[in-house]
Design an enzyme around this catalytic site. Structure first.
Site, PDB file in Angstrom:
ATOM      1  N   LYS A 266      -5.168 -98.398   2.245  1.00 40.93           N
ATOM      2  CA  LYS A 266      -5.105 -99.837   1.434  1.00 40.93           C
ATOM      3  C   LYS A 266      -3.612-100.070   1.159  1.00 40.93           C
ATOM      4  O   LYS A 266      -2.980 -99.231   0.957  1.00 40.93           O
ATOM      5  CB  LYS A 266      -5.955 -99.951   0.285  1.00 40.93           C
ATOM      6  N   ARG A 340     -20.542 -97.191   2.912  1.00 46.64           N
ATOM      7  CA  ARG A 340     -21.763 -97.475   3.653  1.00 46.64           C
ATOM      8  C   ARG A 340     -22.019 -95.969   4.596  1.00 46.64           C
ATOM      9  O   ARG A 340     -23.106 -95.683   4.837  1.00 46.64           O
ATOM     10  CB  ARG A 340     -21.766 -98.499   4.812  1.00 46.64           C
TER      11      ARG A 340
END
Ligand code: BES
Ligand code: MN
Ligand code: ZN
Length: 487
Positions: A266, A340
């Protein structure tokens, strides 16, 4: 904080500090009415003013707190006013306060007591972190609140107990989220669960370490955890197995203790807030605590896949194909869509309990912040009745939820050429494709996904009882949903 309920009139009982929650049409005794008459206090929502009655038997100080227009006073207004009150009273450095609510507030006593307790306990919440040298004045807390009422002492008291249990769970979740990543690695997060089980013996806690995860094939959790020096964990918390005939609900919470993005790292800006990426697990911990505290007759299983997403020579890579616990395979297209991947194992594991519902909470997508901001949690469900119940629970608890669709078109978008599913489907409908991905692992069980990425963390306070930092989002919502199931 000690909160008790007694018979009495707050404005006619001597007290070092009396708090009066009043609305725009409250008729006050003469000694206090001056503030209204002078226009210094109108009863507007969350307005506050300290007044000093000079009559015998009256409190020496009265903190007036506004509830807004009489018409439309609901639990949320009470919650906010109680939070404003406790913060103002704390500033006045008193330890014990009395509190009364305008007698003509049309709210059932139990709901009133619950909202008061939630406002007081949530409003008093603070996080000092690693700061040293905090003065006694700054760290001062209200020790006790005596709620004075003319009627329904018992029902009000029962409501207070409910509110305290729910707020306690919420504040526990806030503490977990506010804790820096270095102090809540997956093994440490698992230790928090073990401690929860010690504190609440009705919750049975089991932790799978990396050896067990390997042996049983938790491929999703292991893949994401590979890049970190702290090994992953799977946490199981079970409550209420003994309630025969009660519904079984599995709560699954994302326990990503720090999300650097992994190899798809990130940007630097804001990365420190990614300690909040275990907000889903915090909500599960907090809800388990609240439900155990309330003694709800329900079989509740909390499941937390926990890992740290880090870049290293051992990290999972874009292009890798991961075999999950279910046997289904996932093509990794972006290591930053890791939530996920770990949740796939947790959701499949939930099937072992043959649950009546699986409710999963996760700080899953930045896209949900674009959709709903920090105002509401997104709900996606494979069962409309489950979605309706969650949205309704959001409405009544004030911990809002709003539904997004899971149509077949979205399921098509997460199919892969190289595996059963891909963990990235592009920017369009980013929150929904994530939800569609997750639903593939919930099997035939009614499933709801709550994306709390916008609500679990607040960059600034948004309400008197919602401070900056971890909000505890999901605890009030899901506890309300579970209370309605058992009602
Ligand atoms: N933990 C983040 C989502 C998130 C974003 C939570 C902002 C809280 C605040 C998640 O793991 C993530 O990185 N999601 C990516 C997914 C993308 C790579 C498909 C995102 O939303 O950008
Ligand atoms: Mn991520
Ligand atoms: Zn994440």
């Amino acid at each position: 904080m000690q909160i008790s309920v007694q018979g009495g009139d707050v404005l006619a009982t001597s007290s070092g500090l009396a708090v009066a929650l009043v609305h725009d049409a409250t008729t006050l005794p003469k000694v206090i009415a001056a503030a209204f008459e002078a226009g210094d206090f109108t009863g507007a929502a969350n307005q506050s003013l300290m007044v000093y009655p000079r009559s015998k038997g009256a409190p020496s100080r009265v903190l007036l707190v506004g509830l807004g227009a009489k018409k439309g006073i609901d639990a949320e207004r009470i919650r906010q006013a109680a939070a404003t009150a406790v913060r103002q009273a704390r500033g006045a450095q008193v330890a014990d306060i009395t509190l009364g609510v305008a007698t003509d507030v049309a709210l059932p006593a139990a709901a009133l007591g619950q909202a008061l307790a939630e406002g007081l306990e949530l409003g008093a919440y603070r996080w000092f972190g690693g700061r040293t040298g905090i003065s006694d004045a700054e760290s001062h807390e209200i020790a006790s609140v005596t709620v004075l009422t003319g009627k329904q002492i018992k029902a009000l008291g029962e409501g207070v107990a409910v509110g305290q249990a729910i707020a306690g769970g919420t504040n526990f979740a806030r503490d977990l989220v506010n804790t820096p990543g270095v102090d809540k690695t997956p093994p440490q997060l698992a230790q928090r669960a073990v401690e929860l089980g010690e504190r609440m013996p009705s919750i049975e806690v089991t932790v799978y370490d990396e050896v067990r995860l390997e042996k049983e094939g938790f491929g999703g959790i292991l893949a994401v955890g590979k890049g970190s020096d702290s090994p992953p964990r799977f946490i199981i918390m079970e409550y209420g197995k003994q309630f025969k005939g009660a519904p079984t609900v599995c709560l699954v919470g994302k326990g990503l203790t720090f999300d650097s993005g992994g190899l798809n790292i990130k940007p630097a800006e804001g990365m420190e807030t990614m300690k909040n990426d275990m907000g889903g697990s915090a909500a599960v911990f907090g809800t388990m605590q609240a439900v155990a505290d309330l003694g709800l007759e329900i079989h509740l299983v909390g499941l937390v896949p926990s890992a740290e997403n880090m870049p290293s020579g051992r990290s999972y890579r874009p292009g890798d194909v991961v075999t999950t616990l279910s046997g289904k395979t996932i093509e990794i297209l972006n290591t930053d869509a890791e939530g996920r991947v770990i949740l796939s194992d947790g959701l499949h594991f939930a099937g072992r309990y043959k649950p009546n519902a699986i409710v999963e909470l996760s700080t899953l997508t930045g896209a949900v912040i674009i959709a709903l901001g920090n105002v509401a949690t997104a709900v996606m469900a494979t069962d409309q009745s489950l979605a309706d119940q969650l949205v309704a629970a959001g409405q009544s608890s004030g911990d809002k939820a709003w539904q997004l669709p899971l149509w077949d078109e979205y399921h098509q978008m997460v199919k892969s050429e190289n595996a059963d599913l891909r963990n990235l489907a592009g920017r369009a409908a980013g929150s929904i494709t994530a939800g569609a991905f997750l639903s593939a692992f919930a099997g035939k069980y009614p499933f709801a996904h709550l994306d709390i990425a916008g609500t679990a963390w607040l960059d600034a306070p948004t309400k008197p009882y919602l401070p900056k930092g971890g909000s505890g989002a999901g605890v009030r919502l899901v506890t309300e949903f579970l209370r309605n199931l058992t009602a």
